[in-house]
Motif scaffolding. Structure first.
Motif, PDB file in Angstrom:
ATOM      1  N   TRP A 173       0.850  -1.193   0.000  1.00 21.10           N
ATOM      2  CA  TRP A 173       0.000   0.000   0.000  1.00 21.10           C
ATOM      3  C   TRP A 173       0.882   1.238   0.000  1.00 21.10           C
ATOM      4  N   THR A 174       0.700   2.091  -1.011  1.00 14.93           N
ATOM      5  CA  THR A 174       1.541   3.276  -1.177  1.00 14.93           C
ATOM      6  C   THR A 174       0.667   4.508  -1.420  1.00 14.93           C
ATOM      7  N   PRO A 175      -0.103   4.952  -0.425  1.00 14.14           N
ATOM      8  CA  PRO A 175      -0.974   6.112  -0.624  1.00 14.14           C
ATOM      9  C   PRO A 175      -0.171   7.379  -0.868  1.00 14.14           C
ATOM     10  N   GLY A 176      -0.817   8.341  -1.502  1.00 12.39           N
ATOM     11  CA  GLY A 176      -0.181   9.621  -1.808  1.00 12.39           C
ATOM     12  C   GLY A 176      -0.727  10.170  -3.109  1.00 12.39           C
ATOM     13  N   HIS A 177      -0.431   9.485  -4.210  1.00  9.39           N
ATOM     14  CA  HIS A 177      -0.981   9.881  -5.508  1.00  9.39           C
ATOM     15  C   HIS A 177      -2.505   9.704  -5.505  1.00  9.39           C
ATOM     16  N   THR A 178      -2.967   8.615  -4.904  1.00  9.29           N
ATOM     17  CA  THR A 178      -4.373   8.402  -4.558  1.00  9.29           C
ATOM     18  C   THR A 178      -4.383   7.740  -3.181  1.00  9.29           C
ATOM     19  N   PRO A 179      -5.538   7.746  -2.491  1.00 13.37           N
ATOM     20  CA  PRO A 179      -5.552   7.146  -1.150  1.00 13.37           C
ATOM     21  C   PRO A 179      -5.348   5.635  -1.145  1.00 13.37           C
ATOM     22  N   GLY A 180      -5.676   4.970  -2.261  1.00 12.18           N
ATOM     23  CA  GLY A 180      -5.550   3.513  -2.300  1.00 12.18           C
ATOM     24  C   GLY A 180      -4.525   3.017  -3.297  1.00 12.18           C
ATOM     25  N   HIS A 181      -3.577   3.855  -3.688  1.00 16.40           N
ATOM     26  CA  HIS A 181      -2.559   3.409  -4.644  1.00 16.40           C
ATOM     27  C   HIS A 181      -1.784   2.226  -4.064  1.00 16.40           C
ATOM     28  N   VAL A 182      -1.515   1.228  -4.908  1.00  9.11           N
ATOM     29  CA  VAL A 182      -0.680   0.104  -4.492  1.00  9.11           C
ATOM     30  C   VAL A 182       0.439  -0.112  -5.502  1.00  9.11           C
ATOM     31  N   CYS A 183       1.588  -0.515  -4.985  1.00  8.69           N
ATOM     32  CA  CYS A 183       2.646  -1.102  -5.792  1.00  8.69           C
ATOM     33  C   CYS A 183       2.553  -2.612  -5.606  1.00  8.69           C
ATOM     34  N   LEU A 184       3.128  -3.356  -6.540  1.00 13.17           N
ATOM     35  CA  LEU A 184       3.008  -4.810  -6.530  1.00 13.17           C
ATOM     36  C   LEU A 184       4.396  -5.418  -6.658  1.00 13.17           C
ATOM     37  N   HIS A 185       4.811  -6.142  -5.627  1.00 12.94           N
ATOM     38  CA  HIS A 185       6.169  -6.671  -5.560  1.00 12.94           C
ATOM     39  C   HIS A 185       6.171  -8.120  -6.037  1.00 12.94           C
ATOM     40  N   LEU A 186       6.803  -8.351  -7.174  1.00 12.89           N
ATOM     41  CA  LEU A 186       6.924  -9.703  -7.717  1.00 12.89           C
ATOM     42  C   LEU A 186       8.126 -10.361  -7.050  1.00 12.89           C
ATOM     43  N   GLU A 187       7.833 -11.190  -6.055  1.00 14.42           N
ATOM     44  CA  GLU A 187       8.883 -11.768  -5.217  1.00 14.42           C
ATOM     45  C   GLU A 187       9.454 -13.027  -5.867  1.00 14.42           C
ATOM     46  N   GLU A 188      10.055 -12.833  -7.010  1.00 15.19           N
ATOM     47  CA  GLU A 188      10.656 -13.929  -7.773  1.00 15.19           C
ATOM     48  C   GLU A 188      12.023 -13.474  -8.267  1.00 15.19           C
ATOM     49  N   THR A 189      12.919 -14.402  -8.478  1.00 18.19           N
ATOM     50  CA  THR A 189      14.250 -14.056  -8.970  1.00 18.19           C
ATOM     51  C   THR A 189      14.146 -13.308 -10.293  1.00 18.19           C
ATOM     52  N   HIS A 190      14.894 -12.244 -10.419  1.00 16.86           N
ATOM     53  CA  HIS A 190      14.875 -11.479 -11.668  1.00 16.86           C
ATOM     54  C   HIS A 190      15.347 -12.371 -12.818  1.00 16.86           C
ATOM     55  N   LEU A 200       9.335  -4.653  -9.090  1.00 15.87           N
ATOM     56  CA  LEU A 200       8.252  -3.865  -8.499  1.00 15.87           C
ATOM     57  C   LEU A 200       7.440  -3.190  -9.595  1.00 15.87           C
ATOM     58  N   PHE A 201       6.155  -3.549  -9.693  1.00 12.93           N
ATOM     59  CA  PHE A 201       5.222  -2.810 -10.539  1.00 12.93           C
ATOM     60  C   PHE A 201       4.805  -1.579  -9.724  1.00 12.93           C
ATOM     61  N   SER A 202       5.254  -0.398 -10.145  1.00 12.42           N
ATOM     62  CA  SER A 202       5.160   0.773  -9.270  1.00 12.42           C
ATOM     63  C   SER A 202       4.017   1.714  -9.604  1.00 12.42           C
ATOM     64  N   GLY A 203       3.188   1.406 -10.626  1.00 11.40           N
ATOM     65  CA  GLY A 203       2.094   2.315 -10.966  1.00 11.40           C
ATOM     66  C   GLY A 203       2.623   3.714 -11.211  1.00 11.40           C
ATOM     67  N   ASP A 204       1.997   4.709 -10.583  1.00 15.55           N
ATOM     68  CA  ASP A 204       2.464   6.095 -10.689  1.00 15.55           C
ATOM     69  C   ASP A 204       3.262   6.529  -9.465  1.00 15.55           C
ATOM     70  N   HIS A 205       3.470   5.614  -8.526  1.00 18.20           N
ATOM     71  CA  HIS A 205       4.140   5.979  -7.275  1.00 18.20           C
ATOM     72  C   HIS A 205       5.602   6.319  -7.498  1.00 18.20           C
ATOM     73  N   LEU A 206       6.269   5.541  -8.315  1.00 20.26           N
ATOM     74  CA  LEU A 206       7.699   5.699  -8.539  1.00 20.26           C
ATOM     75  C   LEU A 206       7.948   5.643 -10.046  1.00 20.26           C
ATOM     76  N   PRO A 228      -1.971  14.038   2.060  1.00 24.75           N
ATOM     77  CA  PRO A 228      -1.492  13.177   0.978  1.00 24.75           C
ATOM     78  C   PRO A 228       0.024  13.222   0.778  1.00 24.75           C
ATOM     79  N   LEU A 229       0.632  14.402   0.927  1.00 19.08           N
ATOM     80  CA  LEU A 229       2.077  14.461   0.730  1.00 19.08           C
ATOM     81  C   LEU A 229       2.811  13.702   1.829  1.00 19.08           C
ATOM     82  N   GLY A 230       2.322  13.819   3.059  1.00 17.98           N
ATOM     83  CA  GLY A 230       2.911  13.033   4.142  1.00 17.98           C
ATOM     84  C   GLY A 230       2.770  11.544   3.879  1.00 17.98           C
TER      85      GLY A 230
END
Length: 342
Positions: A173-190, A200-206, A228-230
């Motif tokens: 959960w990575t709120p800021g850009h929207t209250p429910g923004h999420v990033c998605l961590h693919l926990e598999e070997t690159h 990391l699928f980072s959406g608009d967060h990063l 939101p900035l905090g």
């Protein structure tokens, strides 16, 4: 990157266009699972975007009809827009964080008149001049683009692995850009064995070169004073600690070293907050502050809709300064002005 790009390890991306937008396109990711492909975001609801998405899936050796699920990083229309059409064509489920699902539900229920009256009052309270507010007072269209987004049928629960058979995709959960923004961590070997922890699928967060918009969380029926900035700065630090081998963002291009990009963004916002304190040596309304802030073009060249967004961003920075005790509202001012705490 080409229109369809293979990132390896059962992950591909499609460049789905955003009509009349300088961002150009949304990167929609296609993730193979044991139950069929799952999309991360879908792109803007537009006929050309739909055609591009369908053609891209065909180029990936699949089709819209075979999509098993849609994971939406956040509710904005360049990410969630086509989710409903995908579900209609395939029977796929749609998953979103509950905070953004609540925004979607309110959007579907709200009348356009309610939204315009809310924005009119909000801009007036921020000190916007009448010539900026007047078009909103007069505007009463029957519908607005994006007012009937698809209602998700699954919640993304922060910290949990999503139900993607054969994959390890964890919601952050990575709120800021929207209250429910999420990033998605693919926990598999690159797939290229890059150093770090998965992808990391980072959406608009990063994003690699853009600082995402951080405005206020707009809700006509909620008087909660949010920060939101905090939220965003806290979320950035959380993502930096994940240390993924590669970031797969929703715009621009993939990049390594998430921690370095996080440091850049934290420094950027601290510099901006410090610059705003200099401007607030004299009391200013949010509108006056936005006029004086540094943007990617002069204020005179910023169009009407973008000025509204800029004022929202100015207000999010003001809230951060007030919450940190670095600025305060001037008692008795109307519209409210803010000044640095001396």
């Amino acid at each position: 990157m080409p229109a369809v790009y293979d990132h390896g390890g059962g992950v591909r991306s499609l460049r789905v266009p955003i009509p009349d937008n300088p961002l150009g396109h949304t990167l929609v990711y296609v993730v193979d699972t044991d139950r069929g492909p799952v999309l991360i975001d879908t792109g803007w609801d537009d006929p050309s975007s739909w055609d591009t998405l369908a053609a891209g899936l065909t180029a990936c050796g699949t089709s819209v009809a075979e999509i098993h699920g849609v994971v939406v990083t956040h509710h904005h229309p360049d990410h969630h827009g086509l989710s409903g059409r995908v579900r209609e064509a395939s029977g796929a489920w749609i998953a979103m964080h509950a905070a953004d699902t609540a925004v979607v539900r309110r959007t579907r229920q709200a009348r356009p008149e309610r939204w315009f009256s809310y924005m009119t009052a909000k801009l007036a309270a921020a000190g916007a001049p009448e010539e900026h507010v007047a078009p909103l007072r007069a505007a009463r269209p029957r519908a607005l683009p994006g007012l009937s987004p698809a209602l998700p049928d699954r919640d993304i629960v922060p910290g949990e692995l999503l139900d993607l058979p054969g994959r390890r995709l964890r919601a952050i959960w990575t709120p800021g850009h929207t209250p429910g923004h999420v990033c998605l961590h693919l926990e598999e070997t690159h797939p290229a064995r890059l150093p770090g922890h998965g992808r990391l699928f980072s959406g608009d967060h990063l994003l690699p070169e853009i600082t995402p918009h951080i405005g206020l969380y707009e809700d006509p029926d909620d008087a909660t004073v949010t920060d939101p900035l905090g939220d965003y700065l806290d979320s950035l630090e959380r993502v930096g600690r994940l240390a993924p081998a590669e970031v797969l963002p929703a715009h621009q291009h993939p990049f390594p070293d998430a921690a370095a990009r996080v440091r850049e963004l934290l420094a950027h916002h601290e510099t901006r907050l410090t610059d705003l304190l200099t401007l607030l040596a004299e009391p200013l309304t949010p509108w006056q502050l936005a006029e004086r802030m540094e943007w990617n073009r002069p204020w005179a060249d910023i169009p009407h809709g973008s000025r509204t967004i800029a004022v929202s961003e100015a207000e999010s920075h003001l809230r951060r300064l007030v919450k940190a005790g670095r600025a305060e509202a001037v008692p008795g001012s109307d519209p409210v002005t803010y000044a640095a705490v001396q």
